[in-house]
Scaffold this motif. Structure first.
Motif, PDB file in Angstrom:
ATOM      1  N   PRO A 169      10.664  -1.116   7.037  1.00 56.79           N
ATOM      2  CA  PRO A 169      10.769  -0.475   8.227  1.00 56.79           C
ATOM      3  C   PRO A 169      12.122  -0.230   8.911  1.00 56.79           C
ATOM      4  N   ALA A 170      12.143   1.012   9.725  1.00 54.61           N
ATOM      5  CA  ALA A 170      13.471   1.404  10.221  1.00 54.61           C
ATOM      6  C   ALA A 170      13.647   0.356  11.598  1.00 54.61           C
ATOM      7  N   MET A 171      12.581  -0.262  12.075  1.00 49.72           N
ATOM      8  CA  MET A 171      12.619  -1.294  13.142  1.00 49.72           C
ATOM      9  C   MET A 171      13.462  -2.552  12.485  1.00 49.72           C
ATOM     10  N   SER A 172      13.437  -3.124  11.509  1.00 47.88           N
ATOM     11  CA  SER A 172      14.023  -4.084  10.835  1.00 47.88           C
ATOM     12  C   SER A 172      15.685  -3.826  10.739  1.00 47.88           C
ATOM     13  N   ARG A 173      16.095  -2.638  10.523  1.00 47.99           N
ATOM     14  CA  ARG A 173      17.490  -2.156  10.462  1.00 47.99           C
ATOM     15  C   ARG A 173      17.928  -2.228  11.923  1.00 47.99           C
ATOM     16  N   ARG A 174      17.250  -1.762  12.870  1.00 47.25           N
ATOM     17  CA  ARG A 174      17.676  -1.785  14.226  1.00 47.25           C
ATOM     18  C   ARG A 174      17.965  -3.085  14.753  1.00 47.25           C
TER      19      ARG A 174
ATOM     20  N   ALA B  72       0.748  -1.163  -0.050  1.00 48.75           N
ATOM     21  CA  ALA B  72      -0.022   0.101   0.001  1.00 48.75           C
ATOM     22  C   ALA B  72       0.883   1.195  -0.094  1.00 48.75           C
ATOM     23  N   LEU B  73       1.962   1.108   0.702  1.00 45.75           N
ATOM     24  CA  LEU B  73       2.879   2.496   0.948  1.00 45.75           C
ATOM     25  C   LEU B  73       3.573   2.525  -0.673  1.00 45.75           C
ATOM     26  N   LEU B  74       4.082   1.373  -1.009  1.00 42.72           N
ATOM     27  CA  LEU B  74       4.869   1.689  -2.572  1.00 42.72           C
ATOM     28  C   LEU B  74       3.807   1.972  -3.403  1.00 42.72           C
ATOM     29  N   ASP B  75       2.756   1.586  -3.453  1.00 42.90           N
ATOM     30  CA  ASP B  75       1.737   1.995  -4.586  1.00 42.90           C
ATOM     31  C   ASP B  75       1.440   3.563  -4.283  1.00 42.90           C
TER      32      ASP B  75
ATOM     33  N   ALA C 250      10.690  11.117   0.082  1.00 45.45           N
ATOM     34  CA  ALA C 250       9.310  11.293  -0.262  1.00 45.45           C
ATOM     35  C   ALA C 250       8.346  11.471   1.015  1.00 45.45           C
ATOM     36  N   PRO C 251       7.418  12.281   0.849  1.00 47.46           N
ATOM     37  CA  PRO C 251       6.394  12.650   1.874  1.00 47.46           C
ATOM     38  C   PRO C 251       5.761  11.617   2.352  1.00 47.46           C
ATOM     39  N   GLY C 252       5.640  11.205   3.662  1.00 48.36           N
ATOM     40  CA  GLY C 252       4.890  10.187   4.135  1.00 48.36           C
ATOM     41  C   GLY C 252       5.288   8.953   3.973  1.00 48.36           C
ATOM     42  N   CYS C 253       6.700   8.687   3.959  1.00 46.23           N
ATOM     43  CA  CYS C 253       7.481   7.467   3.810  1.00 46.23           C
ATOM     44  C   CYS C 253       7.668   7.085   5.336  1.00 46.23           C
ATOM     45  N   HIS C 254       6.592   6.753   5.844  1.00 45.95           N
ATOM     46  CA  HIS C 254       6.823   5.958   7.258  1.00 45.95           C
ATOM     47  C   HIS C 254       5.606   5.019   7.676  1.00 45.95           C
ATOM     48  N   ARG C 255       5.651   4.705   8.693  1.00 42.12           N
ATOM     49  CA  ARG C 255       4.601   3.349   9.249  1.00 42.12           C
ATOM     50  C   ARG C 255       4.177   3.797  10.381  1.00 42.12           C
ATOM     51  N   VAL C 256       2.799   3.725  10.700  1.00 42.06           N
ATOM     52  CA  VAL C 256       2.239   4.130  11.861  1.00 42.06           C
ATOM     53  C   VAL C 256       1.524   2.575  12.517  1.00 42.06           C
ATOM     54  N   LEU C 257       2.103   2.306  13.636  1.00 45.38           N
ATOM     55  CA  LEU C 257       1.746   0.947  14.229  1.00 45.38           C
ATOM     56  C   LEU C 257       0.535   1.347  15.282  1.00 45.38           C
TER      57      LEU C 257
END
Length: 309
Positions: A238-243, A199-202, A259-266
């Protein structure tokens, strides 16, 4: 009208397909069809429109289904309340998430704090999580996409950046950031539609009037990093996977998306009117009373330096 008829009707209404409903209920199709016909006769109204072997819930059926869902949910809650009252432990808490990696540490910490709790975990798409909540099959969903239907309530747990992961040696290895048009022709490793990464990629590509080029679509988001490191494409992670430090076994390079909005909200999503066991209440408190994850975002250049050392 009996409880069995209502259960059968609810399942047929969900699938709008007699054979699929019969398979889930483990009954013969003719028997299921007769049960639905008897229910319609008792109610004095057809509940489905029939065209050959196809059936569709009609407006009368939709009205009746809302009441059936509420009635059966209340009975299910009563059964759970009775079971928890007899249970010597804390009862059961059931959780659904799009990817197991997201909540593995959380559930492990919760079990360590409350060893008497019976924890059940389900991996589901956003659509399936919505259905599970409404059917009261789960108490909570840890969702990366909005579940905004009536009766659902959500509490934001965390907000994190989503990075672009590329194979080592890729032309973007070492870049600090990149725009969507720059990677328009790159093959992407992603998930199927219904998962938040897709969904984010699209959405990011649509904002630029572009369509992503896909090299791999899967159902397990946690496998994306392995496929990227194998050179099958690039992908949003997600950044969590990098950490979590997986770059030692699965080497990839990390790039910020310009790119604006390139984040995830849990978010922790629940059914506002559903019964919650003591275990579920403690899980809710456990999730919302402490930081879900470290919000410090990784520096791709630091990660690259560690790998090169």
């Amino acid at each position: 009208m009996d409880l069995l008829q209502l259960r059968y009707f609810q399942t047929v209404a969900r699938y709008e397909h007699i054979s699929r409903a019969a398979e889930e209920l483990r009954v013969a199709q003719p028997s299921l069809s007769r049960t639905i016909a008897r229910l319609e006769a008792e109610l004095g109204s057809p509940l489905f429109d029939r065209q050959g072997r196809r059936i569709r819930l009609n407006p009368y059926g939709a009205i009746f289904l809302r009441h059936v869902d509420r009635a059966l949910s209340e009975l299910d809650d009563g059964r759970r309340a009775l079971r928890d009252a007899r249970d010597t432990g804390l009862g059961r808490v059931s959780v659904a998430s799009e990817t197991l990696l997201t909540i593995t540490h959380l559930l492990g910490s919760f079990r360590a704090a409350h060893p008497r709790a019976d924890v059940r975990l389900f991996q589901s798409t956003a659509k399936e999580m919505d259905r599970r909540l409404r059917a009261r099959e789960v108490d909570f969903c840890v969702a990366s996409q909005p579940l905004t239907g009536s009766g659902l309530t959500a509490v934001e747990l965390a907000r994190e950046e989503v990075l672009l992961a590329v194979p080592r040696g890729h032309w973007l290895d070492g870049r600090e950031k990149v725009t969507v048009p720059e990677i328009a022709d790159e093959p992407f490793v992603t998930t199927r539609q219904g998962h938040w990464q897709r969904a984010l990629l699209d959405r990011l590509f649509a904002a630029e009037g572009l369509t992503p080029r896909l090299s791999c679509e899967g159902d397990e988001p946690g496998a994306s990093q392995d496929m990227i490191s194998a050179g099958l494409g690039i992908g949003l992670i997600p950044a969590m996977s990098r950490r979590v430090g997986t770059d030692v076994s699965v080497p990839v390079a990390w790039v910020h998306m310009d790119a604006p909005g390139c984040h995830r909200v849990l978010s922790l999503v629940s059914n506002r009117d559903a019964y919650l066991s003591e275990a579920a209440l403690k899980f809710q408190e456990f999730c919302t009373s402490r930081p879900f994850m470290t919000h410090r975002l990784p520096d791709p250049r630091r990660g690259r330096a560690r790998r090169d050392s």
